[in-house]
Write a protein that holds these residues in place. Sequence first.
Motif, PDB file in Angstrom:
ATOM      1  N   ILE A  81       0.823  -1.214   0.000  1.00  0.00           N
ATOM      2  CA  ILE A  81       0.000   0.000   0.000  1.00  0.00           C
ATOM      3  C   ILE A  81       0.853   1.258   0.000  1.00  0.00           C
ATOM      4  N   SER A  82       1.696   1.398   1.013  1.00  0.00           N
ATOM      5  CA  SER A  82       2.409   2.661   1.199  1.00  0.00           C
ATOM      6  C   SER A  82       3.419   2.954   0.089  1.00  0.00           C
ATOM      7  N   ARG A  83       4.335   2.038  -0.144  1.00  0.00           N
ATOM      8  CA  ARG A  83       5.387   2.307  -1.126  1.00  0.00           C
ATOM      9  C   ARG A  83       4.882   2.343  -2.567  1.00  0.00           C
ATOM     10  N   PRO A  84       3.927   1.486  -2.979  1.00  0.00           N
ATOM     11  CA  PRO A  84       3.414   1.623  -4.347  1.00  0.00           C
ATOM     12  C   PRO A  84       2.721   2.953  -4.607  1.00  0.00           C
ATOM     13  N   THR A  85       2.179   3.583  -3.592  1.00  0.00           N
ATOM     14  CA  THR A  85       1.452   4.843  -3.796  1.00  0.00           C
ATOM     15  C   THR A  85       2.277   6.071  -3.453  1.00  0.00           C
ATOM     16  N   MET A  86       3.196   5.961  -2.496  1.00  0.00           N
ATOM     17  CA  MET A  86       3.913   7.134  -2.001  1.00  0.00           C
ATOM     18  C   MET A  86       5.424   7.003  -2.082  1.00  0.00           C
ATOM     19  N   GLY A  87       5.919   5.826  -2.436  1.00  0.00           N
ATOM     20  CA  GLY A  87       7.359   5.631  -2.451  1.00  0.00           C
ATOM     21  C   GLY A  87       7.912   5.540  -1.040  1.00  0.00           C
ATOM     22  N   TRP A 138      -6.337  17.115   4.040  1.00  0.00           N
ATOM     23  CA  TRP A 138      -6.181  18.557   3.893  1.00  0.00           C
ATOM     24  C   TRP A 138      -5.164  19.133   4.873  1.00  0.00           C
ATOM     25  N   TYR A 139      -5.056  18.531   6.034  1.00  0.00           N
ATOM     26  CA  TYR A 139      -4.010  18.965   6.974  1.00  0.00           C
ATOM     27  C   TYR A 139      -2.630  18.754   6.361  1.00  0.00           C
ATOM     28  N   LEU A 140      -2.411  17.577   5.775  1.00  0.00           N
ATOM     29  CA  LEU A 140      -1.122  17.299   5.142  1.00  0.00           C
ATOM     30  C   LEU A 140      -0.882  18.226   3.953  1.00  0.00           C
ATOM     31  N   ALA A 141      -1.954  18.523   3.219  1.00  0.00           N
ATOM     32  CA  ALA A 141      -1.807  19.423   2.074  1.00  0.00           C
ATOM     33  C   ALA A 141      -1.392  20.815   2.524  1.00  0.00           C
ATOM     34  N   ILE A 250      -8.842  -1.976   0.580  1.00  0.00           N
ATOM     35  CA  ILE A 250      -9.186  -0.924  -0.380  1.00  0.00           C
ATOM     36  C   ILE A 250      -9.325   0.428   0.320  1.00  0.00           C
ATOM     37  N   PHE A 251      -9.981   0.447   1.475  1.00  0.00           N
ATOM     38  CA  PHE A 251     -10.131   1.708   2.207  1.00  0.00           C
ATOM     39  C   PHE A 251      -8.768   2.280   2.574  1.00  0.00           C
ATOM     40  N   THR A 252      -7.864   1.418   3.028  1.00  0.00           N
ATOM     41  CA  THR A 252      -6.522   1.866   3.402  1.00  0.00           C
ATOM     42  C   THR A 252      -5.723   2.294   2.183  1.00  0.00           C
ATOM     43  N   LEU A 253      -5.873   1.579   1.075  1.00  0.00           N
ATOM     44  CA  LEU A 253      -5.180   1.938  -0.156  1.00  0.00           C
ATOM     45  C   LEU A 253      -5.614   3.315  -0.652  1.00  0.00           C
ATOM     46  N   LEU A 254      -6.915   3.579  -0.657  1.00  0.00           N
ATOM     47  CA  LEU A 254      -7.410   4.892  -1.076  1.00  0.00           C
ATOM     48  C   LEU A 254      -6.909   5.989  -0.149  1.00  0.00           C
ATOM     49  N   THR A 255      -6.839   5.692   1.141  1.00  0.00           N
ATOM     50  CA  THR A 255      -6.295   6.664   2.094  1.00  0.00           C
ATOM     51  C   THR A 255      -4.865   7.019   1.742  1.00  0.00           C
ATOM     52  N   SER A 256      -4.070   6.007   1.417  1.00  0.00           N
ATOM     53  CA  SER A 256      -2.680   6.244   1.042  1.00  0.00           C
ATOM     54  C   SER A 256      -2.583   7.056  -0.248  1.00  0.00           C
ATOM     55  N   LEU A 257      -3.463   6.793  -1.195  1.00  0.00           N
ATOM     56  CA  LEU A 257      -3.481   7.570  -2.445  1.00  0.00           C
ATOM     57  C   LEU A 257      -3.807   9.034  -2.172  1.00  0.00           C
ATOM     58  N   TYR A 258      -4.778   9.285  -1.310  1.00  0.00           N
ATOM     59  CA  TYR A 258      -5.137  10.663  -0.976  1.00  0.00           C
ATOM     60  C   TYR A 258      -3.979  11.368  -0.279  1.00  0.00           C
ATOM     61  N   PHE A 259      -3.328  10.664   0.627  1.00  0.00           N
ATOM     62  CA  PHE A 259      -2.179  11.251   1.328  1.00  0.00           C
ATOM     63  C   PHE A 259      -1.039  11.546   0.357  1.00  0.00           C
ATOM     64  N   GLU A 264       3.018  14.949  -2.215  1.00  0.00           N
ATOM     65  CA  GLU A 264       3.954  14.675  -3.303  1.00  0.00           C
ATOM     66  C   GLU A 264       4.653  15.935  -3.823  1.00  0.00           C
ATOM     67  N   GLU A 265       3.947  17.079  -3.836  1.00  0.00           N
ATOM     68  CA  GLU A 265       4.554  18.297  -4.377  1.00  0.00           C
ATOM     69  C   GLU A 265       5.702  18.790  -3.514  1.00  0.00           C
ATOM     70  N   ALA A 266       5.644  18.407  -2.213  1.00  0.00           N
ATOM     71  CA  ALA A 266       6.695  18.876  -1.309  1.00  0.00           C
ATOM     72  C   ALA A 266       7.993  18.122  -1.495  1.00  0.00           C
ATOM     73  N   HIS A 267       7.946  17.062  -2.266  1.00  0.00           N
ATOM     74  CA  HIS A 267       9.143  16.250  -2.464  1.00  0.00           C
ATOM     75  C   HIS A 267       9.602  16.311  -3.905  1.00  0.00           C
TER      76      HIS A 267
END
Length: 267
Positions: A81-87, A138-141, A250-259, A264-267
């Motif tokens: 979940i985490s690395r495929p979506t966020m590295g 939105w907090y993370l954004a 799936i719920f956790t995967l979508l959460t990771s995608l939203y995060f 992502e722009e900050a990196h």
Amino acid sequence: MFDAGCEFDPPSISMFYPEPWYNPEWLPGDTNGVDLYLPLLIIAALATIGLWFWFGKNATLVPSRRQSLGELLVGFIRDSISRPTMGAKGDSFVPFLTMLFTFILAMNLTGLIPGMLPVNSSIAFPAMLAGVVFVARWYLAFKYQGGWHYFKGQVFPPGVPPLLYLMVSPIKFFSVFIVYPLTHTLRLFATMFAGSLVLAVFAYGGNYMLNLGAEPVLTGLSAALAGVALLAFTGFILFELLIMVIQAFIFTLLTSLYFSQSVEEAH
């Protein structure tokens, strides 16, 4: 009116609205208050906390079998979940995502307790989880990108001709603020709701078809039909267990995608 003499009372959606045990006067309506879902939610929360306390108890550099199980689950969330979506930057979110996955799964598994319901078969609880994810997104954004920068990127996607923004931006705004959290909620709720209803139909139907007081031939036939219903019930329990795991994933995967979209722009 023709009456076939059938006294079977099939389960209905009323089973998802148990009578409240305590209904404060300040709450509107007569179906609000403390009901079956609250103790089931507490059981799911305590089970989640207890599971991770058990995994981490007396942790050592060389893990025991118990600790290895916990590390295997953490590794699954990280690698699937985490690395495929966020590295690699998503590793800091693995504890939250792992806890979210196990908590949702525990809330789903309460539906396998005889006579009980999945916590997530009440739309209030998936909506609560989706709301937490929405706020965290939105907090993370704001933290990593700045609120306006993120909002602009979501509602006014780059590369779109200026005139098309008149059509694209309202759709994007509606999607970001309404559709995404709504579908995040409904996907989990609908599967738990429907699965519990189907299980109840098999259970009630099998019990209804079993008639041990009839003539021998009819008794044997009723027992055979009840046995078929029992087999279908058992098979569907196994299928529902798989669905419970998949929906938590799936719920956790979508959460990771939203995060991922938030940081992502900050990196």
